[in-house]
Motif scaffolding. Structure first.
Motif, PDB file in Angstrom:
ATOM      1  N   ARG A 385       0.901  -1.131   0.049  1.00 36.52           N
ATOM      2  CA  ARG A 385      -0.112  -0.027  -0.125  1.00 36.52           C
ATOM      3  C   ARG A 385       0.934   1.147   0.002  1.00 36.52           C
ATOM      4  N   LEU A 386       1.828   1.154   0.710  1.00 41.09           N
ATOM      5  CA  LEU A 386       2.772   2.499   0.764  1.00 41.09           C
ATOM      6  C   LEU A 386       3.483   2.650  -0.380  1.00 41.09           C
ATOM      7  N   ASP A 387       3.871   1.481  -1.166  1.00 40.41           N
ATOM      8  CA  ASP A 387       4.628   1.529  -2.491  1.00 40.41           C
ATOM      9  C   ASP A 387       3.590   2.043  -3.528  1.00 40.41           C
ATOM     10  N   ASP A 388       2.353   1.686  -3.549  1.00 38.62           N
ATOM     11  CA  ASP A 388       1.471   2.403  -4.433  1.00 38.62           C
ATOM     12  C   ASP A 388       1.252   3.602  -4.050  1.00 38.62           C
ATOM     13  N   PHE A 389       0.966   3.889  -2.648  1.00 30.28           N
ATOM     14  CA  PHE A 389       0.993   5.372  -2.612  1.00 30.28           C
ATOM     15  C   PHE A 389       2.179   6.395  -2.868  1.00 30.28           C
ATOM     16  N   TRP A 390       3.282   5.878  -2.916  1.00 29.44           N
ATOM     17  CA  TRP A 390       4.422   6.526  -3.117  1.00 29.44           C
ATOM     18  C   TRP A 390       4.711   6.598  -4.685  1.00 29.44           C
ATOM     19  N   SER A 391       4.296   5.606  -5.334  1.00 28.60           N
ATOM     20  CA  SER A 391       4.199   5.897  -6.963  1.00 28.60           C
ATOM     21  C   SER A 391       3.246   6.693  -7.574  1.00 28.60           C
ATOM     22  N   THR A 392       2.156   6.777  -6.663  1.00 30.03           N
ATOM     23  CA  THR A 392       1.068   7.938  -6.977  1.00 30.03           C
ATOM     24  C   THR A 392       1.613   9.421  -7.187  1.00 30.03           C
ATOM     25  N   ILE A 393       2.185   9.686  -5.965  1.00 29.66           N
ATOM     26  CA  ILE A 393       2.755  10.989  -5.637  1.00 29.66           C
ATOM     27  C   ILE A 393       4.103  11.349  -6.666  1.00 29.66           C
ATOM     28  N   VAL A 394       4.843  10.185  -6.859  1.00 27.94           N
ATOM     29  CA  VAL A 394       5.816  10.582  -7.941  1.00 27.94           C
ATOM     30  C   VAL A 394       5.250  10.767  -9.001  1.00 27.94           C
TER      31      VAL A 394
END
Length: 398
Positions: A385-394
């Motif tokens: 979930r954190l990885d998906d969130f970080w990818s969205t931000i980037v």
């Protein structure tokens, strides 16, 4: 012309240190009345033998250019604390200039302090003893020699008060009825005395949690209002409390002389307060407030700005302080100083320590979860979930 106290050695003068101090004068024989109208940069002219700590702190708070005392600030009777406070604050203290100065100066006159000489234009008004750290230290050492006499006088006054007020102290005879309900509640008594502002701020958590009955002793009512607290009761002779405090809705208890004379009652009634209670008693108004709260059933009495030590009793410089000593014995275990309560509520953990403890807790939780199969699966899910969130931000910024 200045006069020296016969019990002290001549004090040193620092003619150059405070040269060139000028300002309008404020003149009053009562220091607490003068501080109500003294403004920064003005020169205070007082008549205050053995300047006490509370009065000195009130003067310092007004930030005067200088203080002229027609009386000796340290007479030698006991080591009073006021002069040291003024000198430490950098306020020139011209001492023991003689009582005739008050007749020669009018309110608002412009004067100039040149070393140890006070001038009005080119006219020499007076000279005196310009106090400094060394002179105050020497005078305090000499004053300690007179402490035994003061202790004997204090003991005599204590016995006199006990004999005069034994029925009030022992049986509560003479305590008037009031409408404020004390039974089973805490009472917070505020006197404009030692460190009252700091203590009120420290006690805010206690006040919010316990909601004690708030009692202002004379100017202590204004101290509560300044702290945005509404007093429930005002006790005193009404000589140092504002009209706005007296008409704030608090119950008024006028401290009267033992023979029933109550000079403050006329002022209260002139403001439209017709239900004031009169409490005739010897002693101080803070004693009256404590005896009243105790007699009406308060479970705990917290004192702010009151006198707690023998040095403070003597520093007040009047025989009536013997009553405060006995009143504290009478109230006994119910009474606690604000400093004691504040220690229960003052946080000793800094914000960084709280963050560190939070991180340690999260690490411990992570270690516990990783030790089980279900925990490892949960950690993997959280990581995804954190990885998906970080990818969205980037993705938003690229």
């Amino acid at each position: 012309m200045g006069r020296m106290s016969p019990r002290l050695r001549p004090l040193r003068n620092r003619d150059s240190d405070y040269a060139g101090v000028s300002g309008a004068v404020r003149v009053d024989k009562r220091t607490k009345n003068l501080t109500k109208r003294l403004r920064p940069g003005e020169i205070a002219v007082i008549d205050h033998i053995d300047l006490d700590k509370v009065s000195a702190e009130a003067l310092v708070a007004c930030r005067p250019a200088a203080v002229i005392n027609v009386a000796p600030s340290i007479s030698g009777r006991y080591p009073n604390l006021g002069p040291e406070i003024l000198v430490a604050a950098g306020i020139p203290l011209l001492d023991n200039v003689g009582k005739g100065v008050m007749e020669r100066l009018d309110e608002g006159d412009s004067v100039h302090l040149e070393g140890n000489v006070l001038l009005s234009g080119v006219e020499r008004i007076c000279d005196g003893d310009l106090q400094d750290e060394v002179s105050v230290r020497e005078a305090m050492a000499a004053a300690r020699e007179g402490l035994n006499d003061q202790l004997e006088s204090f003991a005599e006054n204590t016995m006199t008060y006990l004999l005069r007020e034994r029925e009030l102290l022992l049986d509560g005879i003479g305590v008037p009825d009031v409408r404020t309900e004390f039974e089973g509640r805490h009472a917070l008594i505020v006197v404009r005395g030692y460190h009252y502002k700091e203590d009120i701020q420290i006690l805010r958590h206690y006040i919010r949690e316990y909601r004690p009955i708030l009692i202002g002793v004379d100017g202590g009512a204004d101290a509560l209002i300044e702290a945005r607290l509404q007093p429930d009761m005002i006790v005193g002779d009404m000589d140092s409390v504002s009209d706005s405090a007296l008409t704030s809705g608090a119950e008024i208890v006028v401290h009267a002389y033992r023979d029933g004379r109550a000079p403050g009652l006329e002022r209260v009634e002139s403001l439209g307060v017709t239900d004031a209670v009169v409490f005739p008693a010897t002693g101080t108004s803070e004693d009256v407030a404590m005896l009243l709260a105790d007699d009406k059933g308060a479970s705990l009495i917290v004192a702010v700005g009151t006198h707690a030590t023998l040095v403070e009793f003597l520093d007040k410089g009047r025989a009536g302080m013997a009553s405060t000593f006995l009143t504290r014995l009478r109230v006994g275990s119910k009474l606690i100083d604000a400093k004691g309560v504040s220690r229960l509520y003052r946080s000793r953990i800094s914000g960084w320590w709280l963050i560190a403890m939070l991180l340690v807790g999260m690490l411990a939780l992570g270690a516990a979860l990783s030790a089980t199969e279900g925990g490892r699966a949960m950690l993997q899910l959280i990581g995804a979930r954190l990885d998906d969130f970080w990818s969205t931000i980037v993705g938003v910024f690229t």
